[in-house]
Write a protein that holds these residues in place. Structure first.
Motif, mmCIF file in Angstrom:
data_model
loop_
_atom_site.group_PDB
_atom_site.id
_atom_site.type_symbol
_atom_site.label_atom_id
_atom_site.label_comp_id
_atom_site.label_asym_id
_atom_site.label_seq_id
_atom_site.Cartn_x
_atom_site.Cartn_y
_atom_site.Cartn_z
ATOM 1 N N ASN A 1 0.828 -1.216 0.000
ATOM 2 C CA ASN A 1 0.000 0.000 0.000
ATOM 3 C C ASN A 1 0.856 1.256 0.000
ATOM 4 O O ASN A 1 0.358 2.349 -0.213
ATOM 5 N N GLY B 1 3.178 3.535 -1.546
ATOM 6 C CA GLY B 1 3.907 4.118 -2.676
ATOM 7 C C GLY B 1 3.836 3.360 -3.987
ATOM 8 O O GLY B 1 4.287 3.856 -5.009
ATOM 9 N N LEU B 2 3.291 2.150 -3.956
ATOM 10 C CA LEU B 2 3.268 1.339 -5.167
ATOM 11 C C LEU B 2 1.960 1.574 -5.925
ATOM 12 O O LEU B 2 0.892 1.262 -5.420
ATOM 13 N N PRO B 3 2.031 2.110 -7.142
ATOM 14 C CA PRO B 3 0.786 2.302 -7.897
ATOM 15 C C PRO B 3 0.104 0.951 -8.150
ATOM 16 O O PRO B 3 0.770 -0.036 -8.474
ATOM 17 N N ALA B 4 -1.214 0.924 -7.991
ATOM 18 C CA ALA B 4 -1.951 -0.338 -8.107
ATOM 19 C C ALA B 4 -1.717 -1.063 -9.440
ATOM 20 O O ALA B 4 -1.593 -2.295 -9.452
ATOM 21 N N PRO B 5 -1.613 -0.342 -10.577
ATOM 22 C CA PRO B 5 -1.359 -1.081 -11.820
ATOM 23 C C PRO B 5 -0.039 -1.853 -11.776
ATOM 24 O O PRO B 5 0.083 -2.934 -12.353
ATOM 25 N N LEU C 1 1.321 -3.078 -8.995
ATOM 26 C CA LEU C 1 1.122 -4.206 -8.075
ATOM 27 C C LEU C 1 0.560 -5.397 -8.854
ATOM 28 O O LEU C 1 1.028 -6.526 -8.726
ATOM 29 N N ILE D 1 -8.402 -6.185 -8.159
ATOM 30 C CA ILE D 1 -7.683 -4.924 -8.390
ATOM 31 C C ILE D 1 -7.711 -4.588 -9.883
ATOM 32 O O ILE D 1 -8.037 -3.462 -10.282
ATOM 33 N N LEU E 1 -9.445 -1.298 -11.740
ATOM 34 C CA LEU E 1 -8.654 -0.380 -12.568
ATOM 35 C C LEU E 1 -9.214 -0.324 -13.993
ATOM 36 O O LEU E 1 -9.307 0.736 -14.597
ATOM 37 N N GLU F 1 -6.845 4.451 -8.562
ATOM 38 C CA GLU F 1 -5.946 3.781 -7.628
ATOM 39 C C GLU F 1 -6.732 2.773 -6.811
ATOM 40 O O GLU F 1 -7.973 2.773 -6.833
ATOM 41 N N TYR F 2 -5.990 1.958 -6.073
ATOM 42 C CA TYR F 2 -6.611 0.894 -5.299
ATOM 43 C C TYR F 2 -5.813 0.737 -4.012
ATOM 44 O O TYR F 2 -4.586 0.654 -4.062
ATOM 45 N N ALA G 1 -0.016 5.461 4.001
ATOM 46 C CA ALA G 1 -0.421 4.869 2.726
ATOM 47 C C ALA G 1 -1.340 5.826 1.969
ATOM 48 O O ALA G 1 -1.247 5.965 0.748
ATOM 49 N N ASP H 1 0.736 8.461 0.385
ATOM 50 C CA ASP H 1 1.398 7.903 -0.798
ATOM 51 C C ASP H 1 0.438 7.845 -1.988
ATOM 52 O O ASP H 1 0.800 8.168 -3.113
ATOM 53 N N LYS H 2 -0.786 7.406 -1.727
ATOM 54 C CA LYS H 2 -1.762 7.307 -2.817
ATOM 55 C C LYS H 2 -2.081 8.697 -3.374
ATOM 56 O O LYS H 2 -2.183 8.885 -4.587
ATOM 57 N N ILE I 1 0.690 9.716 -5.618
ATOM 58 C CA ILE I 1 0.624 9.025 -6.911
ATOM 59 C C ILE I 1 -0.382 9.725 -7.824
ATOM 60 O O ILE I 1 -0.173 9.870 -9.023
#
Lengths: 274, 125
Positions: free
Chosen positions: A163, A165-169, A171, B92, B96, B102-103, B112, B115-116, B119
């Motif tokens: 969760n 800093g990692l963009p979901a795409p 992940l 996920i 998307l 985002e997720y 977190a 961070d989101k 992004i």
């Protein structure tokens, strides 16, 4: 409020400095207390005070675990956007242009803790530079903590960690799920090799580097140690290689043989002619 | 600059936790208890800068909500983040693909969330 008595804290300060050259400033008793709690528990002891007293009396050797706990820093994927934007937009494109013949790039991520930084670099490369698939791209991740190196090798992260800093795409694209954890794709793990390194001791033999990411590390050292580390970094860097430090760090007033090279909104440093 | 956020979640506890986190980041927060209430809130108040939406909710679930929102060009610039305990990669990917920007997998900590937001370009630096 810390309950660690001054002589006990001082013992930790000396131990950490002796082993890692990291300087724990006065007032960081709370940090020692919170980080060493789990070490005390692992040794079946009720408190950090008891842990330190056993160590001081020589009846317990927990030095490795203590240094490990005190020198491990929080990290996250793609920590601070600007350096990664610079890597994507100019640093890597220029480097790729300069290495068209050799078709080889070597990157060193120093003091990487649990490995999020080297894997972020690896993902960025896979995501934006597909032409590098046929190149030799090596990312060397070093740390002083054996347990963190193991984690980097495993490339296994908790839900809380992915969760961060990692963009979901990314992940979805670069990780597979394993129970409550996420594991970095084999392809990326092959790009990253984890290696033990104490920045304050003799450095292992390493290849010359095109890029060195040594972020938020120098802040922990005294001035002579910072200067020694920067001098060694210069020798490890290729002449057109670049060093990246943490946002609050600089080579200025420490090493005159680096020049500032701004890339986007981040500052990199290149060794000068010396 | 004050930014606005809509929190769509059927759990009152989750809503108030997310409201607290967002308020600390300076957001003006509105709430909705499910997807259809979320759609109503949007038609009453117009687009928000950010929308955090749960997946499993009665009446209209989060995925359906996202689809409805993404069909309306008025909400084009609203950033949609799915905040859910659904952690299957297929979930996920589906969120998307249907328009989530985002997720985040619950529990969402302040770090977190920040961070989101970064992004999504919603953090000033």
């Amino acid at each position: 409020m810390s309950t660690l008595a001054p002589p006990d804290f001082d013992y930790i300060v000396q131990l950490v400095h002796r082993r890692s050259a990291i300087v724990l400033e006065p007032g960081k008793e709370y940090l020692a207390e919170s980080r060493l709690e789990s070490v005390a528990r692992e040794h079946g002891l009720a408190s950090v005070t008891e842990l330190v007293q056993r160590m001081r009396s020589g009846s317990l050797d927990a030095g490795d675990a203590v240094v490990d706990a005190m020198t491990t820093n929080e990290t996250s994927f793609f920590r601070d956007a600007h350096p990664f934007n610079a890597l994507r937009d100019t640093v890597l494109p220029e480097l790729i242009e300069a290495r068209r013949v050799a078709r080889s790039i070597t990157i060193w991520c120093g003091a990487t803790s649990s490995g999020q930084e080297p894997y972020s670099v690896a993902m960025l490369i896979r995501e934006h530079f597909p032409e590098l698939r046929d190149w030799q791209v090596r990312i060397i991740a070093t740390d002083i903590s054996p347990s963190m190196l193991d984690r980097t090798r495993q490339g296994r992260y908790s839900q809380l960690e992915v969760n961060r800093g990692l963009p979901a795409p990314m992940l979805v694209k670069y990780f597979t799920r394993d129970g409550m954890h996420w594991v970095v794709a084999e392809d990326l793990r092959r790009m990253v090799s984890a290696q033990y390194m104490n920045l304050n001791e003799r450095w292992p033999v390493m290849p010359p580097f095109d890029l060195v990411l040594l972020r938020n590390v120098l802040i922990y050292f005294d001035v002579p140690t910072k200067q020694a580390i920067l001098g060694k970094v210069r020798q490890q860097l290729r002449r057109d290689g670049l060093l990246l430090l943490g946002g609050a760090e600089t080579t200025m007033n420490l090493d005159a043989n680096f020049e500032r090279v701004p890339h986007g909104r981040s500052t990199w440093y290149r060794p000068t002619g010396a | 600059m004050t930014r606005s956020a809509l929190v769509v979640d059927d759990s009152r506890a989750q809503r108030s936790m997310l409201r607290r986190l967002l308020s600390e980041r300076g957001y003006d927060v509105s709430e909705a208890g499910d997807g259809s209430e979320g759609v109503e809130r949007l038609s009453d108040m117009g687009a928000f800068d950010l929308c955090l939406v749960d997946w499993n909710m009665p009446n209209m679930d989060g995925l359906e909500f996202i689809k409805v929102v993404r069909e309306n060009p008025d909400y084009e610039r609203m950033q949609l983040v799915m905040v859910t305990s659904e952690s299957e990669p297929a979930h996920i990917a589906r969120a998307l693909m249907n328009g989530a920007d985002e997720y985040a997998i619950k529990p969402l900590t302040m770090d977190a969330l920040v961070d989101k937001l970064a992004i999504l370009g919603l953090e000033d630096d």
